[in-house]
Write an enzyme that holds these catalytic residues in place. Sequence first.
Site, PDB file in Angstrom:
ATOM      1  N   GLN A   1      -4.810  -1.888   9.533  1.00 38.86           N
ATOM      2  CA  GLN A   1      -4.611  -3.166   8.861  1.00 38.86           C
ATOM      3  C   GLN A   1      -5.232  -4.320   9.669  1.00 38.86           C
ATOM      4  O   GLN A   1      -4.960  -4.486  10.838  1.00 38.86           O
ATOM      5  CB  GLN A   1      -3.108  -3.415   8.631  1.00 38.86           C
ATOM      6  CG  GLN A   1      -2.807  -4.666   7.836  1.00 38.86           C
ATOM      7  CD  GLN A   1      -3.408  -4.659   6.421  1.00 38.86           C
ATOM      8  OE1 GLN A   1      -3.291  -3.677   5.697  1.00 38.86           O
ATOM      9  NE2 GLN A   1      -4.050  -5.750   6.039  1.00 38.86           N
TER      10      GLN A   1
ATOM     11  N   LYS B   1       0.846  -1.208   0.000  1.00 42.16           N
ATOM     12  CA  LYS B   1       0.000   0.000   0.000  1.00 42.16           C
ATOM     13  C   LYS B   1       0.874   1.249   0.000  1.00 42.16           C
ATOM     14  O   LYS B   1       0.606   2.217  -0.718  1.00 42.16           O
ATOM     15  CB  LYS B   1      -0.943  -0.024   1.210  1.00 42.16           C
ATOM     16  CG  LYS B   1      -2.054  -1.054   1.057  1.00 42.16           C
ATOM     17  CD  LYS B   1      -2.795  -1.377   2.342  1.00 42.16           C
ATOM     18  CE  LYS B   1      -3.755  -2.543   2.094  1.00 42.16           C
ATOM     19  NZ  LYS B   1      -4.402  -3.044   3.307  1.00 42.16           N
TER      20      LYS B   1
ATOM     21  N   ASP C   1     -11.290   2.485   4.095  1.00 42.82           N
ATOM     22  CA  ASP C   1     -11.466   1.030   4.025  1.00 42.82           C
ATOM     23  C   ASP C   1     -12.951   0.666   3.873  1.00 42.82           C
ATOM     24  O   ASP C   1     -13.284  -0.469   3.547  1.00 42.82           O
ATOM     25  CB  ASP C   1     -10.919   0.388   5.307  1.00 42.82           C
ATOM     26  CG  ASP C   1      -9.861  -0.649   5.019  1.00 42.82           C
ATOM     27  OD1 ASP C   1      -9.679  -1.004   3.844  1.00 42.82           O
ATOM     28  OD2 ASP C   1      -9.215  -1.109   5.984  1.00 42.82           O
TER      29      ASP C   1
END
Length: 292
Positions: A93, A49, A116
């Site tokens: 994450q 990322k 997200d």
Amino acid sequence: MELIDGNAIAAALIAELKATVAAMPGRAPCLALVRVGEDPASVSYVRKKEKTAAEIGVTSRIILPPITITQVELETLIDELNADLSVDGILVQSPLPKHLDELAIFRRVAPSKDVDGFHTLNLGKVAQEDPTGFVACTPAGIMELLARSGVDLSGQHVVVLGRSLIVGKPVALLALQKKAGANATVTICHSGTRDLPSITRQADVLIAAIGRAEFVTADMVKPGAVVIDVGINRVTDPTKKTGYRLTGDVHFPSVSPLCSRITPVPGGVGPMTVAMLMHNTIKARRQNAAAI
Ligand code: NDP
């Protein structure tokens, strides 16, 4: 059979996003990446990322709290990022270590920075077809992959294997939306589904997201179907230097000759997930700047 090349489609999207960022006024979009602990898959995902962000011109801020961080401390960290005007998007994450309540952390992220798309409000916006929301990156990536491969879901029977909040449920809602490219008839299957193969065999488009290596076999697929394999499973393989290989939820050797199109693993859905995270971060920058 035609292979849906996620690497090529993601590369095209990344080039478009790079041009978008270059043309944006003011500072570059900024993405905060929070990784707790040293889970090897998480380490590699965050690195990927960070690398993609750099390629596009998105600033990334990597935050690595110790594995001993408490729920309250992590929530405080999220609150600080929520209040920080130089941060547009926040990604925590997954998976978090077991002692932390992951869903509570996802809900702590300000909806306007939830790139997200895991916050309750953003999932609700998918259900309400509200374009101001953030769509979770993997489901958004699947829809983009289908659209850019010329697969129109309208009127098709889409069968989604898996009902997680991260993949199964949101992708089913997206396929169901009453708009161009979607408008499908959707069935969602899970571990409680009776006679699974009889349902998957009805799919014009089969989306497999269950996390079981090579679970979907030829007898479960209708000839001519489009198959999207979301699974990323590590299978022991002594012939590899790493000792493992990656495989999807679909048994590629037996299923691929049957279907009209299929995504490989790796190189299918995975690259799209990262590209869509950058798309969401740029959108957050735009929307947050407009709101100030
Ligand atoms: P989860 O484990 O959260 O969900 C799995 C789902 O599959 C559940 O709904 C479960 O049912 C269902 N399921 C499990 N076993 C069976 C079975 N034998 N028969 C029918 N249904 C079953 O997984 P995720 O959605 O997070 O991820 C799925 C896969 O996708 C994983 O391999 C993951 O690594 C991968 N993934 C890939 C991404 C990418 O970028 N390509 C991103 C995210 C995930 P129930 O609800 O009843 O338990």
